[in-house]
Design a protein around this motif. Structure first.
Motif, short mmCIF file in Angstrom:
data_model
loop_
_atom_site.label_atom_id
_atom_site.label_comp_id
_atom_site.label_asym_id
_atom_site.label_seq_id
_atom_site.Cartn_x
_atom_site.Cartn_y
_atom_site.Cartn_z
N GLN A 343 -57.66 -114.78 16.91
CA GLN A 343 -57.80 -115.63 15.73
C GLN A 343 -56.43 -116.13 15.28
OE1 GLN A 343 -59.22 -113.63 12.25
NE2 GLN A 343 -59.41 -115.50 11.03
N LEU A 344 -56.29 -117.45 15.13
CA LEU A 344 -55.08 -118.02 14.59
C LEU A 344 -55.12 -117.91 13.06
CD1 LEU A 344 -52.44 -119.72 14.95
CD2 LEU A 344 -53.89 -121.75 14.67
N ILE A 345 -54.13 -117.24 12.50
CA ILE A 345 -54.05 -117.08 11.04
C ILE A 345 -52.85 -117.90 10.56
CG2 ILE A 345 -53.81 -115.47 9.13
CD1 ILE A 345 -54.94 -113.29 10.89
N VAL A 346 -53.14 -119.00 9.89
CA VAL A 346 -52.10 -119.92 9.42
C VAL A 346 -51.60 -119.45 8.06
CG1 VAL A 346 -51.64 -122.30 8.72
CG2 VAL A 346 -53.10 -121.84 10.71
N ARG A 347 -50.27 -119.20 7.97
CA ARG A 347 -49.72 -118.65 6.72
C ARG A 347 -48.53 -119.44 6.18
NH1 ARG A 347 -50.10 -112.70 9.03
NH2 ARG A 347 -52.13 -112.04 8.22
N GLY A 348 -47.86 -120.21 7.01
CA GLY A 348 -46.73 -120.97 6.50
C GLY A 348 -45.53 -121.04 7.41
N SER A 349 -45.21 -119.95 8.11
CA SER A 349 -43.98 -119.95 8.92
C SER A 349 -44.06 -120.87 10.13
CB SER A 349 -43.65 -118.53 9.38
OG SER A 349 -44.63 -118.07 10.32
N GLY A 350 -45.26 -121.15 10.58
CA GLY A 350 -45.41 -122.01 11.76
C GLY A 350 -45.74 -123.45 11.42
N GLU A 351 -45.76 -123.77 10.12
CA GLU A 351 -46.24 -125.08 9.72
C GLU A 351 -45.13 -126.03 9.27
OE1 GLU A 351 -48.77 -122.75 10.81
OE2 GLU A 351 -48.11 -122.00 8.86
N VAL A 352 -43.86 -125.62 9.42
CA VAL A 352 -42.77 -126.53 9.11
C VAL A 352 -42.76 -127.66 10.13
CG1 VAL A 352 -41.16 -125.06 10.38
CG2 VAL A 352 -40.28 -126.74 8.79
N PRO A 353 -42.79 -128.92 9.67
CA PRO A 353 -42.81 -130.04 10.63
C PRO A 353 -41.52 -130.11 11.43
CG PRO A 353 -43.48 -130.75 8.42
CD PRO A 353 -42.89 -129.39 8.28
N ARG A 354 -41.59 -130.77 12.58
CA ARG A 354 -40.43 -130.85 13.46
C ARG A 354 -39.26 -131.52 12.78
NH1 ARG A 354 -38.23 -134.69 16.63
NH2 ARG A 354 -39.98 -136.11 16.33
N LEU A 355 -39.47 -132.61 12.04
CA LEU A 355 -38.35 -133.30 11.43
C LEU A 355 -37.64 -132.43 10.41
CD1 LEU A 355 -39.81 -136.91 10.95
CD2 LEU A 355 -38.21 -136.08 12.67
N ALA A 356 -38.42 -131.59 9.69
CA ALA A 356 -37.78 -130.67 8.75
C ALA A 356 -36.96 -129.65 9.49
CB ALA A 356 -38.84 -130.00 7.88
N ALA A 357 -37.50 -129.16 10.59
CA ALA A 357 -36.75 -128.18 11.39
C ALA A 357 -35.51 -128.81 11.99
CB ALA A 357 -37.65 -127.61 12.49
#
Length: 361
Positions: A343-357
């Motif tokens: 199960q993929l649990i979305v919490r925030g650390s993986g959701e930063v967009p590429r341009l922000a990174a």
């Protein structure tokens, strides 16, 4: 004056026996045997009297005698990689609960990912006449178990299949879970995604690495070999891996970790460097999109909370133990291979967009 001795009981200076219980309760030896072994045919009032005598005398069943009578010890063995790993604690507890329901004792040992130690532990449990085994294998050749299986010991493998023998196994969808996690990072716009996993010769690590590469291939993305590290999860190795991935001509903007130990070590190293995972556009310098395989304690409490691909070790332990006891009860048929979804649990650390990174790496 000493304490009075119940005249119904002969003095026994050793451990109390069923004969002592029978005399104390005023019943026949067969009645005590039926109560002790949870067999039917004893009236409730008489059974209560026997149990009361058992408690008063401190009687304990002699399992050695039971072994001679039935050929079974009501014990099973569980051999894992590391009893200190939180993944295995959940698996162990679930297996122990099933064993308890079946009136069995669970014996536990750690192989430390060493095939020779796994074999030694397994055969030691067999020498102690366990009825069955649950094994998280370290080795790749389990033909040494064939004489034990032929002698009647049941065996179920968990997390990884047995090597060179046909045996029941409970697995997670390692490749599919990693594919899902990496694809999730790709959907945030990331193209340069790193992978840090355990040693390549470990079955689960290999499949998760394959899932990472397949997700990149499916998205038409190349994999720079400097983005991939497969090695035992140690702090020095993680530090070296991160340094190589986040600097140079082609730094990663996102990272997928192959297990919870890798993820935790990455978090520690980022903290040492004054950086953090995830974040939002315009966030702290050094933000890195991060997701990992395996959930872990407090992952939801970190800032930002850690996005994970979670497997269910408790369900794996429960299914393995239940299948083992069905085999011990006489269930036949071909070896079963059961694969549980993740199960993929979305919490925030993986959701930063590429341009922000990109703007913060």
């Amino acid at each position: 004056m000493g304490a009075e001795i119940d005249p119904r009981v002969a003095v026994n200076r050793g451990r109390p026996t069923m004969k002592d219980v029978a005399a104390h309760a005023g019943v026949g030896l067969k009645t005590v045997s039926r109560v002790v072994n949870n067999e039917p045919g004893v009236a409730a009032e008489m059974a209560d009297r026997v149990r009361s005598s058992i408690d008063e005398l401190g009687f304990r069943r002699n399992d050695s005698a039971r072994l001679l009578r039935t050929g079974q010890t009501s014990t099973i063995g569980l051999i894992m990689e590391d009893i200190g790993d939180p993944f295995y604690s959940g698996l162990t507890r679930a297996a122990e609960d099933v064993a308890h329901r079946h009136g069995a004792l669970l014996l536990i040992g750690s192989s430390d990912e060493e095939p020779a130690r796994e074999r030694q532990l397994t055969l030691s449990f067999c020498a102690r006449r366990v009825d069955g085994l649950i094994i998280i294998p370290a080795g790749k050749d389990h033909r040494y178990l064939l004489p034990e299986i032929e002698a009647g010991i049941a065996a179920v493998f968990v997390d990884r299949p047995a090597g060179l023998i046909d045996a029941d196994v409970i697995l997670s969808d390692n490749e599919g879970g990693a594919y899902t996690g990496v694809t999730h990072l790709i959907k945030q716009g990331h193209q340069a995604i790193g992978f840090i996993g355990d040693s390549a010769d470990i079955y689960t690590a290999g499949l998760r690495h394959r899932g990472y590469r397949e997700a990149m291939r499916s998205a038409g993305l190349r994999v720079d070999e400097s983005w991939v590290v497969l090695a035992p999860p140690e702090a020095s190795e993680i530090a070296r891996a991160l340094a190589g991935m986040t600097t140079g001509a082609a730094p990663v903007t996102a990272l997928f970790c192959g297990n919870n130990r890798c993820t935790v070590l990455v978090l520690r190293e980022l903290a040492t460097l004054g950086r953090r995972p995830g974040g939002h556009a315009g966030g702290a310098a050094g933000a890195l999109a991060l997701a990992g395989f395996d959930d872990f304690e407090l992952a939801d409490m970190i800032n930002p909370p850690i996005t994970v691909v979670a497997q269910d070790p408790g369900e794996m332990g429960r299914l393995a133990a239940e299948l083992l006891f069905r085999r011990l009860a006489g269930e036949r048929g071909p070896a079963q291979r059961i694969t549980l979804s993740t199960q993929l649990i979305v919490r925030g650390s993986g959701e930063v967009p590429r341009l922000a990174a990109d703007s913060t790496v």
